[in-house]
Design a protein around this motif. Sequence first.
Motif, PDB file in Angstrom:
ATOM      1  N   ALA A   1      26.561  62.495  63.735  1.00  0.00           N
ATOM      2  CA  ALA A   1      26.438  63.342  64.918  1.00  0.00           C
ATOM      3  C   ALA A   1      27.544  64.388  64.957  1.00  0.00           C
ATOM      4  O   ALA A   1      27.306  65.551  65.327  1.00  0.00           O
ATOM      5  CB  ALA A   1      26.469  62.486  66.177  1.00  0.00           C
ATOM      6  N   VAL A   2      28.765  64.009  64.592  1.00  0.00           N
ATOM      7  CA  VAL A   2      29.864  64.978  64.558  1.00  0.00           C
ATOM      8  C   VAL A   2      29.648  65.980  63.435  1.00  0.00           C
ATOM      9  O   VAL A   2      29.911  67.183  63.589  1.00  0.00           O
ATOM     10  CB  VAL A   2      31.215  64.259  64.405  1.00  0.00           C
ATOM     11  CG1 VAL A   2      32.345  65.272  64.239  1.00  0.00           C
ATOM     12  CG2 VAL A   2      31.488  63.373  65.622  1.00  0.00           C
ATOM     13  N   ALA A   3      29.161  65.527  62.286  1.00  0.00           N
ATOM     14  CA  ALA A   3      28.912  66.424  61.156  1.00  0.00           C
ATOM     15  C   ALA A   3      27.936  67.529  61.531  1.00  0.00           C
ATOM     16  O   ALA A   3      28.079  68.680  61.089  1.00  0.00           O
ATOM     17  CB  ALA A   3      28.389  65.627  59.963  1.00  0.00           C
ATOM     18  N   LYS A   4      26.934  67.203  62.369  1.00  0.00           N
ATOM     19  CA  LYS A   4      25.911  68.184  62.734  1.00  0.00           C
ATOM     20  C   LYS A   4      26.331  69.087  63.887  1.00  0.00           C
ATOM     21  O   LYS A   4      25.605  70.033  64.216  1.00  0.00           O
ATOM     22  CB  LYS A   4      24.632  67.445  63.117  1.00  0.00           C
ATOM     23  CG  LYS A   4      23.959  66.735  61.948  1.00  0.00           C
ATOM     24  CD  LYS A   4      22.744  65.941  62.417  1.00  0.00           C
ATOM     25  CE  LYS A   4      22.053  65.254  61.248  1.00  0.00           C
ATOM     26  NZ  LYS A   4      20.906  64.415  61.693  1.00  0.00           N
ATOM     27  N   THR A   5      27.459  68.797  64.475  1.00  0.00           N
ATOM     28  CA  THR A   5      27.907  69.595  65.624  1.00  0.00           C
ATOM     29  C   THR A   5      29.271  70.225  65.336  1.00  0.00           C
ATOM     30  O   THR A   5      29.349  71.283  64.720  1.00  0.00           O
ATOM     31  CB  THR A   5      27.946  68.725  66.887  1.00  0.00           C
ATOM     32  OG1 THR A   5      28.712  67.529  66.625  1.00  0.00           O
ATOM     33  CG2 THR A   5      26.545  68.328  67.330  1.00  0.00           C
ATOM     34  N   LEU A   6      30.329  69.564  65.720  1.00  0.00           N
ATOM     35  CA  LEU A   6      31.670  70.122  65.511  1.00  0.00           C
ATOM     36  C   LEU A   6      31.986  70.288  64.030  1.00  0.00           C
ATOM     37  O   LEU A   6      32.670  71.237  63.631  1.00  0.00           O
ATOM     38  CB  LEU A   6      32.700  69.220  66.181  1.00  0.00           C
ATOM     39  CG  LEU A   6      32.577  69.111  67.704  1.00  0.00           C
ATOM     40  CD1 LEU A   6      33.444  67.986  68.233  1.00  0.00           C
ATOM     41  CD2 LEU A   6      32.948  70.427  68.378  1.00  0.00           C
ATOM     42  N   GLY A   7      31.511  69.376  63.211  1.00  0.00           N
ATOM     43  CA  GLY A   7      31.760  69.469  61.779  1.00  0.00           C
ATOM     44  C   GLY A   7      31.016  70.597  61.106  1.00  0.00           C
ATOM     45  O   GLY A   7      31.339  70.975  59.971  1.00  0.00           O
ATOM     46  N   ALA A   8      30.004  71.155  61.768  1.00  0.00           N
ATOM     47  CA  ALA A   8      29.217  72.249  61.200  1.00  0.00           C
ATOM     48  C   ALA A   8      29.761  73.624  61.555  1.00  0.00           C
ATOM     49  O   ALA A   8      29.230  74.638  61.096  1.00  0.00           O
ATOM     50  CB  ALA A   8      27.773  72.127  61.691  1.00  0.00           C
TER      51      ALA A   8
END
Length: 959
Positions: free
Chosen positions: A738-745
């Motif tokens: 979930a973080v990868a698809k949001t803040l991590g992106a």
Amino acid sequence: MRRILLSIAVLSSLMLSACAPPQAGIGLSSAPPPEHRPRSEWAMKWSDVPVDPAYRFGRLANGMRFAIRQNATPKGTAAVRMEVNAGSLDELDGERGFAHFVEHMSFNGSTNVPEGEMIKLLEREGLAFGADSNASTNYTETNYMLDLPRNDPRLLGTAMMLMRETASELKFEPSAVDRERGVVLSELRDRNSWQLRNYNAQAAFTYPKAHYVNRLPIGTSASLTNATAAAVRAFWAREYVPQQTTIIVVGDFDPALVEAEIRKRFDDWRPAPAPIAWQPNAGPIEIKDKGRTTIYIDQALSERVVASRSGKWRNEADSVAERRARLLRSVAYGIVNRRLLRISRQASPPFRGASFGTGAVFRNARTTNLAIDTVDGKWRAGIMAAVAEYRRALAYGFIAQEVAEQVANLLNDNRNAVASANTRHNRTFIDAILSLVRDERVPATPQNALERVEQFVPEITPERVLAALRDDAVALKDPLLRFAGRKDPAGGEKGIRAAWNEAIRAPIAAGGAAQDLAWAYTDFGAPGAVSGDANEPLFGIRTLRFANGVRLNLKPTDLEKDRILLQVSVDGGDMLNTKENPLATEMSVRFIDGGLGKHSRDDLQTILAGKSVSGGFSSTPETFVMAGSTNRADLPLQLQMFTAYLTDPGYRPEAQTLYYNTMNTFFARLKSTPGDALRNTAGGILSDKDPRFTLQPIEAYRALTFKKLKTDLSDRLARGAIEVGIVGDFEANAAIDAVAKTLGALPARELDFRPYTEQRQRPFTADRSTRLIRHDGPKDQAVIRLTWPTRDGEDAAETLQFALLEQVLQNVVTETLREALSKAYSPGVSSDMSRVWRAYGTFSLSASANVADVAVVRRALQQAVAELRGVAISADQLQRARAPMLEAYENSLKRNGGWLALVDRAQTEPDRLERHAKARERLAAITAAELQTLVNRYLGEKDGLELIVLPEGVEPPAG
């Protein structure tokens, strides 16, 4: 239902020391019970709501009831309560304030506990006075509270012993009563605020003949001054009887052990010799009262008009049918208030806020209120708009989408309750039992509640919701009208009434159709790749780093089932405030209200209905923080929302309007109480008027705009370093994804939080002359504060030493000013050792006082510190200060909130982990000599700065 509900806020002053939320008085069961139910019987006797079988309820032969619930959240702790069905309504004319006076006397000597020893006894056991041991009094009951830091049977026995002492063994020695009289009078003085005065005037206008209006729990100066030990004791002896008492224990104990302890301590408590009289009627309340108008002026009040009508009280009993009726009505009121909220969120709203509701007033009536808060002078526009919405709802009803939004939230709340049912906090069960004792609401299981709601959902139609509203709301026909504000309204009372009549006659039309809204922020680009993954050894925190520089810290726990806390920290915060631009982040308090580029804040409320998504935005000393609570299913959506606020904040004009309205009210109340005057002035004095810490003229705040806020924040929101902390019941891979698809992106961020070396310098004035601050409140109120500069919090051992010294001195000044001198209700001590400002920290002692006692209180504060410079702290003083702190550390990681404080910056501030791990050992090792060294090094006689707050026009007393 015995308790009052007004749609306007019932102030915390009414429930002395604590306040419980009012319960809505809606719903009528098909078979109402007798108006007076025996106190010794539980509501389960007549309710068909299935009780949660995990509770253990009982009644002793003497009539005393008890309720027990085994619970292991937090593990190894417990909560003990004693509820006495005696409050200020039970007082005779010459006894006003006696219920509260008795509460105070429970700490002042009994058969087996000498005067002054009860609090000390609890402190030695690790209970902090105020935080873990307290009591409260309101109109209808008195509640005694002990929160046990460990599940030690011996400690439970001590708690039961102390409750029994209060119930039947208090001494009421005349000398002790005289000393405590000063404390109670100090509390009466401190509570004399513009809020309480407004409440008193409002109650007297709305219910002019009601008994409760003249039974404010704090009492009167005359009745308290004239109270004798014999008279206070007589009230206690009359009201504190088994038939009016309930013992409640929730926590990590075997229920059989708890029941045995209760019986051991209370079985021999003799019942009252005669039948107990019913609690005096709170009324009368004249339900035909109408057509009256009044104006109340106070410079601290923002403008408000309240329209009220009262109707018959409904003798409602808890039942499945009643809960369905209550649910329908709650949906109806929820929709009306949702409409009013939507209007208040306009860029140029006719009112700042408005609310509509109906509630029970004890067992005497139900009252419907329409309250309208407006900008000064705009009351007429507010009345026109709010009345139109009230009339529209009753005339045209609701649409399916509005009902669906309310039902979605209702179902979500119930489903979350089921998911976390096995890890509910002790206080959840305490509140449920108190609701049973006070309001006869049977505690059911969350699963049962959900099933009943789900079965009823098909019947929650717009037609039935409207019918429920029409059935419950008392028509606001020729209502009582009360205007409160800073200046008289144009046209006076006649003008207010004319505006209302015009609004009632004005044409209205049905509302428009609802818009179809869909969440627009699901794609932030290609998911980010993890570039680093490790496990922190002290606490098992998993630390990750994404290729774009975003840090992620994970700590799965089983402390709260299906509950997740998360925090996003972004570089910047108040470090952006410079001497040249001291208000750079000031408007960030309304950042969330500005919505998103594609959704207004109001749209978001509809879009997110039925979802466990929450959060706010704040500017902390060195970071911007977004924090929220969610569940497994909605964690991706929660992160999408946070990321959307970073990448596409709305900065909408309606939020700017909210800010201006808030600041106008803030400045109107700048010096309305001694506390307000001190808070709003001290920063500038201590910092030698450094503009970052000094309140600026109102014109500076009025000149701020969201355009400027966007300019000041945009770089940090777009480029600043980010660290994310997630704690709770989640699956690690799902959270990482979930973080990868949001803040991590997001595009690459700065790798590290900036040092802001220059901004971290904070001055402490070299001028140690006493400063006089003026306030606009009552002429007998004063505050004295002594502040010393200390150091920053970089030394872990010395920081703990200061924390322990704070508690030692807190006990000393409480015992001196409150217990011995009876001159102050709640003196305070605080140590603030900053890890933000370099070489900066403060240590303060403060106390409110009667203006006539300023010299005495000053000397007492000064002497408390002076004695520690030359006299060693005793072993008992040290133990009583240290034991509650040790217990607090022991229990700090039994809740997700405690974990989040460690996890949120685990990578960029790893020393916090080591400090926490060693805190108990370091705290236990501190000696009295080390504390005395601190006092002599930092709290020198001539090193402190004295601030005295006095009323305008009152000269400083000599000495």
